[in-house]
Design a protein around this motif. Structure first.
Motif, PDB file in Angstrom:
ATOM      1  N   GLU A  35      -0.678   9.282  -5.522  1.00  0.00           N
ATOM      2  CA  GLU A  35      -0.705  10.644  -4.884  1.00  0.00           C
ATOM      3  C   GLU A  35       0.192  11.442  -6.051  1.00  0.00           C
ATOM      4  O   GLU A  35      -0.189  12.655  -6.648  1.00  0.00           O
ATOM      5  CB  GLU A  35       0.342  10.825  -3.679  1.00  0.00           C
ATOM      6  CG  GLU A  35      -0.576  10.308  -2.566  1.00  0.00           C
ATOM      7  CD  GLU A  35       0.147  10.292  -1.214  1.00  0.00           C
ATOM      8  OE1 GLU A  35       1.519  10.966  -1.141  1.00  0.00           O
ATOM      9  OE2 GLU A  35      -0.281   9.739  -0.141  1.00  0.00           O
ATOM     10  N   LEU A  50       0.806  -1.063  -0.044  1.00  0.00           N
ATOM     11  CA  LEU A  50      -0.009   0.049   0.111  1.00  0.00           C
ATOM     12  C   LEU A  50       0.699   1.322  -0.208  1.00  0.00           C
ATOM     13  O   LEU A  50       0.747   2.119  -0.651  1.00  0.00           O
ATOM     14  CB  LEU A  50      -1.017  -0.099   1.211  1.00  0.00           C
ATOM     15  CG  LEU A  50      -2.069  -0.896   1.038  1.00  0.00           C
ATOM     16  CD1 LEU A  50      -3.366  -0.978   2.209  1.00  0.00           C
ATOM     17  CD2 LEU A  50      -2.784  -0.809  -0.236  1.00  0.00           C
ATOM     18  N   PRO A  51       1.827   1.428   0.774  1.00  0.00           N
ATOM     19  CA  PRO A  51       2.475   2.647   0.799  1.00  0.00           C
ATOM     20  C   PRO A  51       3.422   3.110  -0.605  1.00  0.00           C
ATOM     21  O   PRO A  51       3.239   4.000  -1.169  1.00  0.00           O
ATOM     22  CB  PRO A  51       3.729   2.553   1.742  1.00  0.00           C
ATOM     23  CG  PRO A  51       3.399   1.421   2.822  1.00  0.00           C
ATOM     24  CD  PRO A  51       2.416   0.607   1.831  1.00  0.00           C
ATOM     25  N   VAL A  52       3.703   1.881  -1.429  1.00  0.00           N
ATOM     26  CA  VAL A  52       4.215   2.117  -2.687  1.00  0.00           C
ATOM     27  C   VAL A  52       3.139   2.615  -3.615  1.00  0.00           C
ATOM     28  O   VAL A  52       3.174   3.786  -4.445  1.00  0.00           O
ATOM     29  CB  VAL A  52       4.970   0.960  -3.321  1.00  0.00           C
ATOM     30  CG1 VAL A  52       5.334   1.148  -4.666  1.00  0.00           C
ATOM     31  CG2 VAL A  52       5.886   0.496  -2.128  1.00  0.00           C
ATOM     32  N   GLN A 107       0.273   3.984  -2.714  1.00  0.00           N
ATOM     33  CA  GLN A 107      -0.261   5.110  -2.401  1.00  0.00           C
ATOM     34  C   GLN A 107       0.405   6.426  -2.882  1.00  0.00           C
ATOM     35  O   GLN A 107       0.152   7.428  -3.607  1.00  0.00           O
ATOM     36  CB  GLN A 107      -0.443   5.449  -0.999  1.00  0.00           C
ATOM     37  CG  GLN A 107      -1.682   4.591  -0.539  1.00  0.00           C
ATOM     38  CD  GLN A 107      -1.601   4.395   1.183  1.00  0.00           C
ATOM     39  OE1 GLN A 107      -0.791   4.293   1.681  1.00  0.00           O
ATOM     40  NE2 GLN A 107      -2.870   4.185   1.653  1.00  0.00           N
ATOM     41  N   GLY A 108       1.870   6.305  -2.951  1.00  0.00           N
ATOM     42  CA  GLY A 108       2.746   7.045  -3.573  1.00  0.00           C
ATOM     43  C   GLY A 108       2.546   7.339  -5.048  1.00  0.00           C
ATOM     44  O   GLY A 108       2.784   8.550  -5.487  1.00  0.00           O
TER      45      GLY A 108
END
Length: 87
Positions: free
Chosen positions: A35, A27-29, A31-32
């Motif tokens: 964005e 998820l962090p990847v 989401q980046g």
């Protein structure tokens, strides 16, 4: 593990293809990437055809963003779940 492939369709639209497992670690990847695309005011086409599994966290993420993206190539297991939720 997740693999992300970005393809510019035209100056205003990008396809983001996900392959593998959509889980908490991915998820962090993702989401980046989202964005960055949103900052550039790109329309996002999210291709889910290469996913083999989606965890609860991954499903929650898709529910959060589904109003802002065009989902394409839903895996069969997601199509079954979607149709069962309607009935």
């Amino acid at each position: 593990m997740i693999h992300i492939e970005e393809t510019i369709l035209n100056p205003n639209t990008i396809t983001i293809k996900l392959e593998g497992v959509l889980d908490l670690a991915a998820l962090p990847v993702i989401q980046g990437v989202f964005e960055r695309c949103i900052e550039k005011h790109l329309a996002i086409q999210l291709d889910l055809g290469g996913l083999i599994h989606i965890t609860r966290e991954g499903r929650n993420f898709l529910n959060e963003i589904k109003q802002n993206v065009n989902l394409v190539h839903l895996p069969e297991f997601m199509q079954l779940e979607t149709s069962q939720n309607k009935g």
